[in-house]
Every structure is written in structure tokens, then in C-alpha cells.
Design a protein around this motif. Structure first.
Motif, mmCIF file in Angstrom:
data_model
loop_
_atom_site.group_PDB
_atom_site.id
_atom_site.type_symbol
_atom_site.label_atom_id
_atom_site.label_comp_id
_atom_site.label_asym_id
_atom_site.label_seq_id
_atom_site.Cartn_x
_atom_site.Cartn_y
_atom_site.Cartn_z
ATOM 1 N N TYR A 10 0.387 -0.967 -0.215
ATOM 2 C CA TYR A 10 -0.185 -0.068 0.086
ATOM 3 C C TYR A 10 0.804 1.647 0.165
ATOM 4 O O TYR A 10 1.776 1.088 0.703
ATOM 5 N N CYS A 11 0.504 2.102 -0.902
ATOM 6 C CA CYS A 11 1.546 3.512 -1.266
ATOM 7 C C CYS A 11 0.813 4.285 -1.716
ATOM 8 O O CYS A 11 -0.361 4.164 -2.717
ATOM 9 N N GLY A 12 1.146 5.532 -2.107
ATOM 10 C CA GLY A 12 0.968 6.891 -2.469
ATOM 11 C C GLY A 12 0.505 6.619 -4.149
ATOM 12 O O GLY A 12 1.468 6.254 -4.776
ATOM 13 N N SER A 13 -0.772 7.365 -4.426
ATOM 14 C CA SER A 13 -0.390 7.234 -6.177
ATOM 15 C C SER A 13 0.048 9.377 -6.256
ATOM 16 O O SER A 13 0.098 9.719 -7.426
ATOM 17 N N ASN A 14 0.280 10.260 -5.231
ATOM 18 C CA ASN A 14 1.006 10.847 -5.372
ATOM 19 C C ASN A 14 3.070 10.340 -5.063
ATOM 20 O O ASN A 14 2.698 9.249 -4.212
ATOM 21 N N SER A 15 3.989 11.267 -5.422
ATOM 22 C CA SER A 15 4.999 10.575 -5.153
ATOM 23 C C SER A 15 5.703 11.155 -3.649
ATOM 24 O O SER A 15 7.086 10.573 -2.822
ATOM 25 N N GLY A 16 5.539 12.657 -3.654
ATOM 26 C CA GLY A 16 5.884 12.680 -1.479
ATOM 27 C C GLY A 16 6.427 13.818 -2.308
ATOM 28 O O GLY A 16 6.613 14.094 -3.065
ATOM 29 N N ARG A 17 7.097 14.376 -1.206
ATOM 30 C CA ARG A 17 7.513 15.317 -0.963
ATOM 31 C C ARG A 17 9.513 14.934 -1.103
ATOM 32 O O ARG A 17 9.946 15.635 -1.338
ATOM 33 N N LEU A 18 9.603 13.903 -0.553
ATOM 34 C CA LEU A 18 10.738 13.577 -0.094
ATOM 35 C C LEU A 18 11.069 12.591 -1.670
ATOM 36 O O LEU A 18 10.639 11.484 -1.659
ATOM 37 N N ASP A 19 12.308 12.579 -1.965
ATOM 38 C CA ASP A 19 13.084 11.182 -2.654
ATOM 39 C C ASP A 19 13.335 10.377 -1.941
ATOM 40 O O ASP A 19 12.656 9.130 -2.943
ATOM 41 N N ALA A 20 13.315 10.459 -0.774
ATOM 42 C CA ALA A 20 13.080 8.919 -0.308
ATOM 43 C C ALA A 20 12.504 8.448 -0.242
ATOM 44 O O ALA A 20 12.844 6.832 -0.002
ATOM 45 N N TYR A 21 11.722 8.941 -0.203
ATOM 46 C CA TYR A 21 10.341 7.761 -0.883
ATOM 47 C C TYR A 21 10.414 6.822 -1.676
ATOM 48 O O TYR A 21 10.181 6.222 -2.133
ATOM 49 N N GLY A 22 10.735 7.537 -2.284
ATOM 50 C CA GLY A 22 11.009 6.331 -4.120
ATOM 51 C C GLY A 22 11.929 5.638 -4.242
ATOM 52 O O GLY A 22 12.118 4.639 -4.034
ATOM 53 N N THR A 23 13.494 6.560 -3.098
ATOM 54 C CA THR A 23 13.931 5.651 -3.020
ATOM 55 C C THR A 23 14.186 4.094 -2.443
ATOM 56 O O THR A 23 14.395 2.999 -2.546
ATOM 57 N N ALA A 24 13.154 4.380 -1.147
ATOM 58 C CA ALA A 24 12.299 2.976 -0.843
ATOM 59 C C ALA A 24 11.988 2.586 -1.003
ATOM 60 O O ALA A 24 12.104 0.822 -0.909
ATOM 61 N N GLY A 25 11.057 2.538 -1.925
ATOM 62 C CA GLY A 25 10.556 2.262 -2.630
ATOM 63 C C GLY A 25 10.787 0.973 -4.056
ATOM 64 O O GLY A 25 10.593 -0.376 -3.334
ATOM 65 N N CYS A 26 11.935 2.035 -4.042
ATOM 66 C CA CYS A 26 12.722 1.133 -4.943
ATOM 67 C C CYS A 26 13.728 -0.373 -4.598
ATOM 68 O O CYS A 26 14.145 -1.368 -4.736
ATOM 69 N N ALA A 27 14.155 -0.312 -3.026
ATOM 70 C CA ALA A 27 15.034 -0.932 -2.046
ATOM 71 C C ALA A 27 13.982 -2.086 -1.772
ATOM 72 O O ALA A 27 14.589 -2.973 -2.206
ATOM 73 N N LEU A 28 12.609 -1.383 -1.528
ATOM 74 C CA LEU A 28 11.794 -2.879 -1.613
ATOM 75 C C LEU A 28 11.523 -3.551 -2.551
ATOM 76 O O LEU A 28 11.478 -4.585 -2.834
ATOM 77 N N ALA A 29 11.578 -2.707 -3.601
ATOM 78 C CA ALA A 29 11.097 -3.753 -5.223
ATOM 79 C C ALA A 29 12.595 -4.412 -5.172
ATOM 80 O O ALA A 29 12.159 -5.609 -5.305
ATOM 81 N N LYS A 30 13.554 -3.311 -5.422
ATOM 82 C CA LYS A 30 14.750 -5.166 -5.525
ATOM 83 C C LYS A 30 14.179 -5.813 -4.151
ATOM 84 O O LYS A 30 14.915 -7.475 -4.693
ATOM 85 N N ALA A 31 13.769 -5.784 -3.324
ATOM 86 C CA ALA A 31 14.267 -6.837 -2.545
ATOM 87 C C ALA A 31 13.171 -8.028 -2.448
ATOM 88 O O ALA A 31 13.981 -8.666 -2.154
ATOM 89 N N LEU A 32 11.879 -7.104 -2.660
ATOM 90 C CA LEU A 32 10.879 -8.461 -3.019
ATOM 91 C C LEU A 32 11.715 -9.496 -4.902
ATOM 92 O O LEU A 32 11.686 -10.402 -4.235
ATOM 93 N N VAL A 33 12.134 -8.655 -5.394
ATOM 94 C CA VAL A 33 13.031 -9.182 -6.351
ATOM 95 C C VAL A 33 13.931 -10.161 -6.609
ATOM 96 O O VAL A 33 13.679 -12.188 -6.362
ATOM 97 N N SER A 34 14.572 -10.194 -4.949
ATOM 98 C CA SER A 34 16.140 -11.157 -5.283
ATOM 99 C C SER A 34 15.041 -11.916 -4.090
ATOM 100 O O SER A 34 16.058 -12.902 -4.085
ATOM 101 N N ARG A 35 14.032 -12.231 -2.894
ATOM 102 C CA ARG A 35 12.993 -13.613 -3.042
ATOM 103 C C ARG A 35 12.132 -13.782 -3.550
ATOM 104 O O ARG A 35 11.704 -14.646 -2.811
ATOM 105 N N ASN A 36 12.532 -13.768 -5.084
ATOM 106 C CA ASN A 36 11.855 -14.339 -5.367
ATOM 107 C C ASN A 36 10.017 -13.806 -5.277
ATOM 108 O O ASN A 36 9.300 -14.777 -5.531
ATOM 109 N N ILE A 37 9.791 -12.940 -5.067
ATOM 110 C CA ILE A 37 8.647 -11.969 -4.279
ATOM 111 C C ILE A 37 7.468 -11.545 -5.536
ATOM 112 O O ILE A 37 7.924 -10.143 -5.489
#
Length: 196
Positions: A10-37
Motif C-alpha cells: 500500500y502506498c501513495g498515488s503521489n510521489s510525496g515531498r521527499l525523494d527518499a520515499y521513492g528510493t525506499a520504494g525501489c529498495a523494497l522492490a529490489k528486496a522483493l525480486v531478490s527473494r522471488n516475491i
């Protein structure tokens, strides 16, 4: 614990104020793919939602989107997903996302993100599912909410075991490690799923 093959984000349909939100989202995406989730999410191609989906796809992972007809145009339904389910209503959307997922994580987002998180956490409290629910607390985004939830616990409006069901981490890999080892509480449920 059932192996985790899909996670609902669950997350925003906006990007939010900080670039860190997108960076964290991409890090989570990487963690999911690395675990085949595989990723299950709200199906939009915009905002933080779109960023996470794009990153999973770019890394070769699977993405399942679920979006109601009424929002397909407004939230710009993602056109390149592994699967896209279009539902008749928001209720149908949330139910299908829950059915398709082995756990739930909230990234930063707005009212809709909070509503989805609290509903799925309530379902866990009531015993409708035994899947892990949690927050990826990016740059202290959820600090005030976490403080309020501690207050709710202190004021005895939630039981300790139900409060502990919401897993909070600042690092995607640590969060996923806790999901893999998650054991739901054995508290007595108030009503059966078929009674609602």
C-alpha cells in the motif's frame, strides 16, 4: 508460517515531498525480486505506486495490479503489468488484493494507504487472516502514527498482542526477514469470518 510468494504494498498515488520515499520504494522492490516475491498493489502507473511497480518489472519480477473501473482512468492504470485485474468496486479491489497476498506492507501514502492498512490489520486482529502486516517507516514518516498507536495501547483500547501484530522497520530486508519468521498471536478471535 506459509511461504511468502506475494506481498501487497500500500502506498501513495503521489510521489510525496521527499525523494527518499521513492528510493525506499525501489529498495523494497529490489528486496522483493531478490527473494522471488511478486508484488500485489493498486494497479496505478503514477506516484509511489507506479515507481515500485516499474522497479519490480525492470528487475524482472512479477507485478499484479488490482484497480476498480472508476479509478482506472483517474489513477492511470499501469499498462505493462504481469496481470491487471479491474474490479467493479473499491471493496472488491481490497478483497482481491487480500486474497492474492501472503502479507501486507504500507509505504508512505495518504488517507487511502492508511485506510487499507488499518482495515487489513483489523482483519488480522479479528482472525480473518494470519498474514503479517507492517510499516516501512521511511525518514520517520510514520513516527507520529507509531506514537499514537503506543498511546492507544497505553490507554487499553488495543491488546498488547494485537499492537505487536503491526511490524515496523526502516529497512526493507529487515522487514521481510521478520515477515518470513512471523507467528500470529493465539488470542481468541471475536467473531468468525463467516459471521461478518
Amino acid at each position: 508460517m506459509t511461504p511468502i510468494k506475494t506481498l501487497c504494498i500500500y502506498c501513495g498515488s503521489n510521489s510525496g515531498r521527499l525523494d527518499a520515499y521513492g528510493t525506499a520504494g525501489c529498495a523494497l522492490a529490489k528486496a522483493l525480486v531478490s527473494r522471488n516475491i511478486s508484488l500485489v498493489y493498486g494497479g496505478a502507473g503514477i506516484g509511489l505506486m507506479g515507481m515500485v511497480a516499474d522497479q519490480v518489472l525492470q528487475l524482472g519480477g512479477k507485478v499484479i495490479g488490482v484497480i476498480p473501473k472508476a479509478l482506472a482512468d483517474k489513477e492511470v492504470a499501469h499498462k505493462n503489468l504481469t496481470q491487471l485485474h479491474v474490479t467493479e468496486s473499491m471493496h472488491e479491489r481490497k478483497m482481491l488484493m487480500a486474497e492474492l497476498s501472503d502479507g501486507f506492507i504500507a509505504l508512505p501514502g495518504g488517507i487511502g494507504t492508511l485506510e487499507e492498512l488499518f482495515e487489513i490489520w483489523t482483519w488480522a486482529q479479528l482472525g480473518f487472516h494470519n498474514k503479517p502486516c507492517g510499516l516501512l517507516n521511511v525518514e520517520g514518516y510514520y513516527d507520529s502514527l507509531i506514537g499514537f498507536l503506543d498511546h492507544v495501547l497505553a490507554e487499553q483500547f488495543v491488546k498488547k498482542e494485537h499492537h505487536a501484530m503491526l511490524i515496523v522497520e526502516t529497512n526493507p530486508d529487515l522487514l521481510l526477514n521478520r515477515y518470513i519468521n512471523y507467528e500470529p498471536p493465539t488470542a481468541k478471535q471475536w467473531v468468525g469470518k463467516d459471521e461478518t
